[in-house]
Every structure is written in structure tokens, then in C-alpha cells.
Enzyme design. Structure first.
Site, short mmCIF file in Angstrom:
data_model
loop_
_atom_site.label_atom_id
_atom_site.label_comp_id
_atom_site.label_asym_id
_atom_site.label_seq_id
_atom_site.Cartn_x
_atom_site.Cartn_y
_atom_site.Cartn_z
CG ASP A 227 -0.26 -0.37 2.38
OD1 ASP A 227 1.02 -0.46 2.66
OD2 ASP A 227 -1.12 -0.93 3.17
CG ASN B 154 -8.94 -1.96 11.94
OD1 ASN B 154 -7.94 -2.53 11.24
ND2 ASN B 154 -9.32 -0.80 11.23
CG HIS C 294 -5.92 -2.56 8.62
ND1 HIS C 294 -5.96 -1.32 8.98
CD2 HIS C 294 -4.61 -2.95 8.85
CE1 HIS C 294 -5.00 -0.71 9.38
NE2 HIS C 294 -4.05 -1.66 9.22
CD GLU D 209 -8.81 0.68 7.63
OE1 GLU D 209 -8.49 -0.22 8.45
OE2 GLU D 209 -8.22 1.95 8.01
C1 GLP Z 1 -0.43 -0.09 8.75
C2 GLP Z 1 -0.40 -0.87 7.52
C3 GLP Z 1 -0.39 -2.46 7.21
C4 GLP Z 1 0.23 -2.88 8.78
C5 GLP Z 1 -0.63 -2.29 9.80
C6 GLP Z 1 0.09 -2.53 11.17
O1 GLP Z 1 -1.53 0.81 8.68
N1 GLP Z 1 -1.02 -0.51 6.38
O2 GLP Z 1 0.35 -2.97 6.27
O3 GLP Z 1 0.27 -4.32 8.90
O4 GLP Z 1 -1.26 -0.86 9.63
O5 GLP Z 1 1.23 -1.57 11.56
P1 GLP Z 1 2.37 -1.75 12.76
O6 GLP Z 1 3.03 -3.00 12.34
O7 GLP Z 1 2.55 -0.58 12.83
O8 GLP Z 1 1.42 -2.35 14.05
#
Ligand code: GLP
Length: 268
Positions: A67, A137, A139, A144
Site C-alpha cells: 500500500d 482492527n 486490517h 479496512e
Molecule cells: C498499517 C499498514 C499495514 C500494517 C498495519 C500494522 O497501517 N497499512 O500494512 O500491517 O498498519 O502496523 P504496525 O505493524 O505498525 O502495527
């Protein structure tokens, strides 16, 4: 689904790096699907160390990131492109021409950009190994809750929870994007192997919903229950709510002993 619970986030990174190493040894030109966020940082550090020690090369690797934010230029330190350069690409021997991020410039049509990204992945032969994190959440990528389980690369509006969770990464004066272009759930599911990493207590709720909850668009990661080769790598803290813990530990021990006897053995 293979659930592997290790003692610490460090062990998770070591295990994941080992799997990447095994793949690149047998397929030096493999296609990797890469994730951002704080969770994979330890994995990337480990991969850089392994590269510096001469154990691994990314020379022929192609990569596709999950992304990218909308409205953030690629050279902005907050872009996921900058993150990838900083955490991995600038520190290894990958050819940056073969690294792709679904960035969509202000004057570009997001639909066309999404389609082009899908076409490019297909042309590269599809993703061999997709690295994933998980949002609080549930995702994956920026898909989402309520995202279509059949979705492909497109623009998503970030939820209030995601904006809140990620606000720690932005200073007061910095623009925090509310939109992102993300691989869809079907795009992620097309990967031949999936490796999801989750560490820390903050992920325990999303983790139990992903592994033991119903398959539902309200927890996008639960779709991995349908993947034929998905490994979920957890540290102790992320695993605290699992009901079926004994079984996962038992299966892990059995699988490891099979791997020792027969080499890499994928069991899900
Ligand atoms: C982000 C990304 C995801 C990631 C998630 C968790 O927003 N879009 O690809 O897995 O949130 O992030 P973190 O590893 O910092 O908890």
C-alpha cells in the site's frame, strides 16, 4: 493455517528472515510482497544483516508493496516508498527498478493506477511470498473492516481507529493522509505463500479474531483461513487470547521435526 508462537518479537524476525532466505536460495528471482508498519522493521533489519554477512542476495528479486498513502509525494519521508528505501532497499543489493509501490499521483486516475499495479504483478508471475502485518482492527494492507473479500488494488478510506493508531508516526504539523491505495484482499490472497507477523499485546484481539473467529469482512485478516499456505508468526504477547494454543504448539513441534527429516515441509 499454520500458527507459530515464539517467545519474542526478535525470534519472530529471525524465523521470518529464515523463511525468506530459504525461498531466495531456491528461487533467487522470487517475487516478494512487502509490508510497512513497525512490525516488519525487525525482519528487515535481520535481512540486511544476512545480506551483509553474504548469506542472502536480492539482486534478482522483484518486490511489490501492499500500500501507499494518497497525497504524499514519494520523496516525502512519510511515504511508504521512503520507508522501504530507508528500512531495506537502500541497504541491500536489490535493483530499485524492480521494486514497486502502488503510488498514485494527484493527476492520475486511481482506477487506472490500481489496474496497472495488478497487471504488473501478474506480468511478474505473481507474488511468491507475501509478508503481512495486521492492524489493530484486523486490517491487512489498508483493507479496512467491511472491505470486499474479492477486492483488487484500489483506494480505501482509512478508519478512525487506523488514523488514531498511526497518528503516533506523524508530528503535529505533518499532514496525515486519510486515503491510501492498497492491494485488495483478492490480490493478497493470490500470493503463493503468506507470512503474517504480529507482535505485542496490542494485536492480541485482532489475532484471535483472525485465527479463531468467523470468516468475515469485518476482520479482513480472517480471509487467511481460506489460504492454502498461510503461516501466522506470533510472539507470546500477541497470542494471549488464543483458545486453541495447545494444539498450535503441538502442531509446530511436529512440523519442525518433519522439516528436519525431510527438509522444508509446508503444513497448514
Ligand atoms: C498499517 C499498514 C499495514 C500494517 C498495519 C500494522 O497501517 N497499512 O500494512 O500491517 O498498519 O502496523 P504496525 O505493524 O505498525 O502495527
Amino acid at each position: 493455517m499454520e500458527v507459530v508462537i515464539l517467545k519474542s518479537a526478535d525470534e519472530v524476525a529471525i524465523y521470518a528472515a529464515k523463511l525468506v532466505g530459504v525461498l531466495l536460495k531456491s528461487e533467487p528471482g522470487a517475487v516478494l510482497g512487502l509490508a510497512t508498519g513497525s512490525t516488519p522493521q525487525a525482519l528487515y533489519r535481520r535481512l540486511v544483516t544476512n545480506y551483509r554477512d553474504g548469506k542472502i542476495s536480492f539482486k534478482n528479486v522483484t518486490s511489490f508493496n501492499l500500500d501507499e498513502y494518497l497525497g504524499v509525494a514519494q520523496d516525502n519521508p512519510q511515504s511508504y516508498r521512503s520507508y522501504m528505501n530507508r528500512e531495506l532497499f537502500d541497504l541491500i543489493d536489490i535493483d530499485k527498478q524492480n521494486t514497486f509501490v502502488p503510488d498514485c499521483k494527484d493527476n492520475e486516475n486511481p482506477r487506472e493506477v490500481g489496474q496497472r499495479y495488478e497487471d504488473r504483478m501478474r506480468l511478474a508471475g505473481g507474488v511468491d511470498l507475501q509478508i503481512l502485518g495486521i492492524g489493530g482492527n484486523g486490517h491487512i494492507g489498508f483493507n479496512e473492516p467491511s472491505s470486499s473479500l474479492g477486492s483488487r488494488t484500489r483506494v480505501k478510506t482509512l478508519t478512525r481507529q487506523t488514523l488514531h493508531d498511526n497518528s503516533r508516526l506523524f508530528t503535529k504539523d505533518e499532514f496525515q493522509p486519510k486515503l491510501a491505495m492498497t492491494m485488495g484482499i483478492a490480490s493478497i490472497m493470490a500470493a503463493r505463500k503468506i507470512l503474517l507477523l504480529a507482535t505485542g499485546a496490542g494485536k492480541a484481539d485482532a489475532v484471535v479474531r483472525m485465527i479463531e473467529g468467523p470468516l468475515t469482512a469485518m476482520c479482513p485478516a480472517s480471509i487467511l483461513q481460506m489460504h492454502e499456505d498461510a503461516t501466522i508468526l506470533l510472539d507470546e504477547q500477541a497470542a494471549t487470547q488464543l483458545q486453541n494454543r495447545d494444539y498450535y504448539d503441538l502442531a509446530y513441534l511436529q512440523n519442525e521435526s518433519l522439516k528436519e527429516r525431510f527438509g522444508v515441509f509446508d503444513a497448514d
